[in-house]
Scaffold this active site. Structure first.
Site, PDB file in Angstrom:
ATOM      1  N   LYS A 278      47.565  46.676  39.391  1.00  0.00           N
ATOM      2  CA  LYS A 278      46.629  45.613  39.792  1.00  0.00           C
ATOM      3  C   LYS A 278      46.680  44.462  38.790  1.00  0.00           C
ATOM      4  O   LYS A 278      46.524  44.686  37.577  1.00  0.00           O
ATOM      5  CB  LYS A 278      45.191  46.153  39.861  1.00  0.00           C
ATOM      6  CG  LYS A 278      44.180  45.059  40.245  1.00  0.00           C
ATOM      7  CD  LYS A 278      42.816  45.635  40.559  1.00  0.00           C
ATOM      8  CE  LYS A 278      41.919  45.761  39.364  1.00  0.00           C
ATOM      9  NZ  LYS A 278      41.325  44.469  38.942  1.00  0.00           N
TER      10      LYS A 278
ATOM     11  N   ASP B 240      44.436  40.845  42.766  1.00  0.00           N
ATOM     12  CA  ASP B 240      42.988  40.880  42.994  1.00  0.00           C
ATOM     13  C   ASP B 240      42.362  39.541  42.605  1.00  0.00           C
ATOM     14  O   ASP B 240      41.817  39.391  41.513  1.00  0.00           O
ATOM     15  CB  ASP B 240      42.403  42.032  42.167  1.00  0.00           C
ATOM     16  CG  ASP B 240      40.916  42.228  42.400  1.00  0.00           C
ATOM     17  OD1 ASP B 240      40.396  41.721  43.418  1.00  0.00           O
ATOM     18  OD2 ASP B 240      40.267  42.887  41.568  1.00  0.00           O
ATOM     19  N   LEU B 241      42.465  38.553  43.521  1.00  0.00           N
ATOM     20  CA  LEU B 241      41.946  37.214  43.206  1.00  0.00           C
ATOM     21  C   LEU B 241      40.706  36.866  44.023  1.00  0.00           C
ATOM     22  O   LEU B 241      40.138  35.796  43.865  1.00  0.00           O
ATOM     23  CB  LEU B 241      43.050  36.155  43.429  1.00  0.00           C
ATOM     24  CG  LEU B 241      44.347  36.376  42.638  1.00  0.00           C
ATOM     25  CD1 LEU B 241      45.352  35.265  42.936  1.00  0.00           C
ATOM     26  CD2 LEU B 241      44.086  36.449  41.140  1.00  0.00           C
ATOM     27  N   LYS B 242      40.289  37.751  44.906  1.00  0.00           N
ATOM     28  CA  LYS B 242      39.029  37.625  45.666  1.00  0.00           C
ATOM     29  C   LYS B 242      38.838  36.240  46.277  1.00  0.00           C
ATOM     30  O   LYS B 242      37.913  35.500  45.946  1.00  0.00           O
ATOM     31  CB  LYS B 242      37.825  37.976  44.775  1.00  0.00           C
ATOM     32  CG  LYS B 242      37.874  39.406  44.238  1.00  0.00           C
ATOM     33  CD  LYS B 242      36.610  39.773  43.507  1.00  0.00           C
ATOM     34  CE  LYS B 242      36.638  41.172  42.961  1.00  0.00           C
ATOM     35  NZ  LYS B 242      37.633  41.414  41.886  1.00  0.00           N
TER      36      LYS B 242
ATOM     37  N   ASP C 248      36.904  30.964  50.706  1.00  0.00           N
ATOM     38  CA  ASP C 248      37.011  29.522  50.936  1.00  0.00           C
ATOM     39  C   ASP C 248      37.004  29.300  52.444  1.00  0.00           C
ATOM     40  O   ASP C 248      36.814  30.256  53.202  1.00  0.00           O
ATOM     41  CB  ASP C 248      38.314  28.994  50.280  1.00  0.00           C
ATOM     42  CG  ASP C 248      38.166  27.552  49.827  1.00  0.00           C
ATOM     43  OD1 ASP C 248      37.650  26.729  50.608  1.00  0.00           O
ATOM     44  OD2 ASP C 248      38.570  27.233  48.696  1.00  0.00           O
TER      45      ASP C 248
ATOM     46  N   PRO D  65      38.455  28.965  56.193  1.00  0.00           N
ATOM     47  CA  PRO D  65      39.539  29.782  56.746  1.00  0.00           C
ATOM     48  C   PRO D  65      40.946  29.221  56.514  1.00  0.00           C
ATOM     49  O   PRO D  65      41.863  29.947  56.140  1.00  0.00           O
ATOM     50  CB  PRO D  65      39.187  29.847  58.241  1.00  0.00           C
ATOM     51  CG  PRO D  65      37.695  29.710  58.277  1.00  0.00           C
ATOM     52  CD  PRO D  65      37.360  28.770  57.165  1.00  0.00           C
TER      53      PRO D  65
ATOM     54  N   THR E 223      29.720  45.065  42.502  1.00  0.00           N
ATOM     55  CA  THR E 223      28.929  46.173  41.935  1.00  0.00           C
ATOM     56  C   THR E 223      28.029  45.696  40.795  1.00  0.00           C
ATOM     57  O   THR E 223      27.156  46.421  40.354  1.00  0.00           O
ATOM     58  CB  THR E 223      29.836  47.318  41.449  1.00  0.00           C
ATOM     59  OG1 THR E 223      30.894  46.754  40.686  1.00  0.00           O
ATOM     60  CG2 THR E 223      30.411  48.109  42.599  1.00  0.00           C
TER      61      THR E 223
ATOM     62  N   GLN F  63      31.466  51.030  32.855  1.00  0.00           N
ATOM     63  CA  GLN F  63      31.276  51.457  34.246  1.00  0.00           C
ATOM     64  C   GLN F  63      29.986  52.259  34.329  1.00  0.00           C
ATOM     65  O   GLN F  63      29.745  53.144  33.521  1.00  0.00           O
ATOM     66  CB  GLN F  63      32.465  52.330  34.711  1.00  0.00           C
ATOM     67  CG  GLN F  63      33.790  51.599  34.778  1.00  0.00           C
ATOM     68  CD  GLN F  63      33.903  50.675  35.981  1.00  0.00           C
ATOM     69  OE1 GLN F  63      32.941  50.472  36.712  1.00  0.00           O
ATOM     70  NE2 GLN F  63      35.084  50.104  36.173  1.00  0.00           N
TER      71      GLN F  63
ATOM     72  N   GLY G 271      41.951  51.732  34.791  1.00  0.00           N
ATOM     73  CA  GLY G 271      42.448  50.867  33.720  1.00  0.00           C
ATOM     74  C   GLY G 271      42.438  51.569  32.380  1.00  0.00           C
ATOM     75  O   GLY G 271      43.394  52.233  31.996  1.00  0.00           O
ATOM     76  N   ARG G 272      41.315  51.409  31.676  1.00  0.00           N
ATOM     77  CA  ARG G 272      41.248  51.849  30.281  1.00  0.00           C
ATOM     78  C   ARG G 272      41.611  53.301  30.012  1.00  0.00           C
ATOM     79  O   ARG G 272      42.248  53.587  28.987  1.00  0.00           O
ATOM     80  CB  ARG G 272      39.862  51.515  29.710  1.00  0.00           C
ATOM     81  CG  ARG G 272      39.691  50.023  29.489  1.00  0.00           C
ATOM     82  CD  ARG G 272      38.260  49.612  29.366  1.00  0.00           C
ATOM     83  NE  ARG G 272      37.563  49.690  30.646  1.00  0.00           N
ATOM     84  CZ  ARG G 272      36.294  49.346  30.829  1.00  0.00           C
ATOM     85  NH1 ARG G 272      35.588  48.914  29.795  1.00  0.00           N
ATOM     86  NH2 ARG G 272      35.746  49.430  32.015  1.00  0.00           N
TER      87      ARG G 272
HETATM   88  O1  C5P Z   1      39.196  50.087  32.819  1.00  0.00           O
HETATM   89  P1  C5P Z   1      38.617  50.464  34.161  1.00  0.00           P
HETATM   90  O2  C5P Z   1      39.194  51.758  34.713  1.00  0.00           O
HETATM   91  O3  C5P Z   1      37.115  50.427  34.192  1.00  0.00           O
HETATM   92  O4  C5P Z   1      39.167  49.294  35.118  1.00  0.00           O
HETATM   93  C1  C5P Z   1      38.760  49.205  36.457  1.00  0.00           C
HETATM   94  C2  C5P Z   1      39.343  47.963  37.070  1.00  0.00           C
HETATM   95  O5  C5P Z   1      38.764  47.802  38.357  1.00  0.00           O
HETATM   96  C3  C5P Z   1      39.061  46.670  36.313  1.00  0.00           C
HETATM   97  O6  C5P Z   1      40.189  45.794  36.524  1.00  0.00           O
HETATM   98  C4  C5P Z   1      37.823  46.133  36.966  1.00  0.00           C
HETATM   99  O7  C5P Z   1      37.711  44.736  36.906  1.00  0.00           O
HETATM  100  C5  C5P Z   1      38.053  46.573  38.424  1.00  0.00           C
HETATM  101  N1  C5P Z   1      36.830  46.700  39.218  1.00  0.00           N
HETATM  102  C6  C5P Z   1      35.774  47.501  38.855  1.00  0.00           C
HETATM  103  N2  C5P Z   1      34.656  47.580  39.618  1.00  0.00           N
HETATM  104  C7  C5P Z   1      34.579  46.889  40.734  1.00  0.00           C
HETATM  105  C8  C5P Z   1      35.632  46.092  41.143  1.00  0.00           C
HETATM  106  C9  C5P Z   1      36.761  46.011  40.344  1.00  0.00           C
HETATM  107  O8  C5P Z   1      35.837  48.178  37.838  1.00  0.00           O
HETATM  108  N3  C5P Z   1      33.512  47.006  41.485  1.00  0.00           N
END
Ligand code: C5P
Length: 234
Positions: free
Chosen positions: A31, A58-60, A63, A65, A118, A189, A209-210
């Site tokens: 991603k 993931d640029l969401k 705008d 259509p 979220t 999170q 991610g992490r």
């Molecule tokens: O490091 P981690 O596992 O928390 O990364 C989760 C990824 O998912 C990050 O890039 C974060 O921006 C993205 N994300 C999220 N929660 C959301 C939407 C996207 O953690 N609701």
């Protein structure tokens, strides 16, 4: 079988490529979010594709259509596999995105709808004029709008995926961040699920991610998550 997507939450292209090399062949999907994309632009998408990996950009988009349609067409030309739009752009915008993606046939980007961020709670919804409805109800009604307007799937938190996945026909894509293997650091999170429970609840793709990027051995961390995902039969 559910797929693992590693969030390349790093600030430059060299670091991104280095992380992908370290993680190795077991992970085929990455991603790229706003941080890396605004720092490096199209080059980073090309660099990840050149390594033979799939890309979730993931640029969401949100705008009118016509603009979203053109942006999705550009994303399709890059060979991106998954991309995001805000479902609050409403039906016409979602349809425009889906139609632009369809021009690329089976190789086109799949359109994922973001429902309620979220980070937002009931008070935030109220502030933007969404009153008398809980965030969960709003997630559910926006997901229905998105899928009926042509989106291929939704991004949802682990505590929404169980309910949402039961509300739609098979084939809808459910991408779930907030995944943590048992015992891993939660970080910022708030609502997390293990890889096994997210897959059991119906997630088709997990974004992590992490727990992988920050592990002493990222390849081993990814493999452990994949093993846990594959242990669930759906
Ligand atoms: O490091 P981690 O596992 O928390 O990364 C989760 C990824 O998912 C990050 O890039 C974060 O921006 C993205 N994300 C999220 N929660 C959301 C939407 C996207 O953690 N609701």
């Amino acid at each position: 079988m559910a797929e693992l997507i590693v969030a390349l939450d790093v600030s430059d292209r060299n670091e991104a490529v280095e992380k992908i090399r370290l993680i190795g062949p077991d992970v085929g999907f990455y991603k790229i979010g706003l941080e890396l994309f605004t720092a490096e632009g199209l080059d980073v998408v090309k660099a990840v594709k050149d390594l033979g990996k799939k890309v979730f950009l993931d640029l969401k988009f949100h705008d009118i259509p016509r603009t979203v349609e053109r942006a999705v067409r550009s994303v399709g030309r890059l060979g991106v596999d998954l991309t995001t739009i805000h479902s609050t752009g409403a039906s016409q915008m979602i349809k425009a995105a889906a139609e632009a993606a369809a021009e690329f046939g089976a190789n086109g980007p799949k359109i994922l709808a973001v429902t309620v961020l979220t980070s937002m709670d009931q008070a935030d919804l109220c502030d933007i004029g969404v009153k008398g409805i809980t965030p969960a109800e709003q997630v559910s009604s926006l997901a229905k709008l998105a899928i009926s307007s042509g989106a291929h799937g939704v991004v949802c938190s682990p505590n929404e995926v169980g309910i949402l996945s039961k509300s739609f026909e098979p084939g809808v894509v459910f991408v779930t961040p907030g995944v943590r293997p048992a015992g891993a650091q939660v970080g910022d999170q708030k609502r997390v699920a293990t890889p096994a429970s997210a897959v059991a609840d119906g997630a088709t793709h997990l974004v992590v991610g992490r727990p992988i990027l920050g592990a002493p051995d990222p390849a081993a961390a990814a493999r452990a998550i994949l093993d846990e995902m594959n242990s669930v039969s759906r």
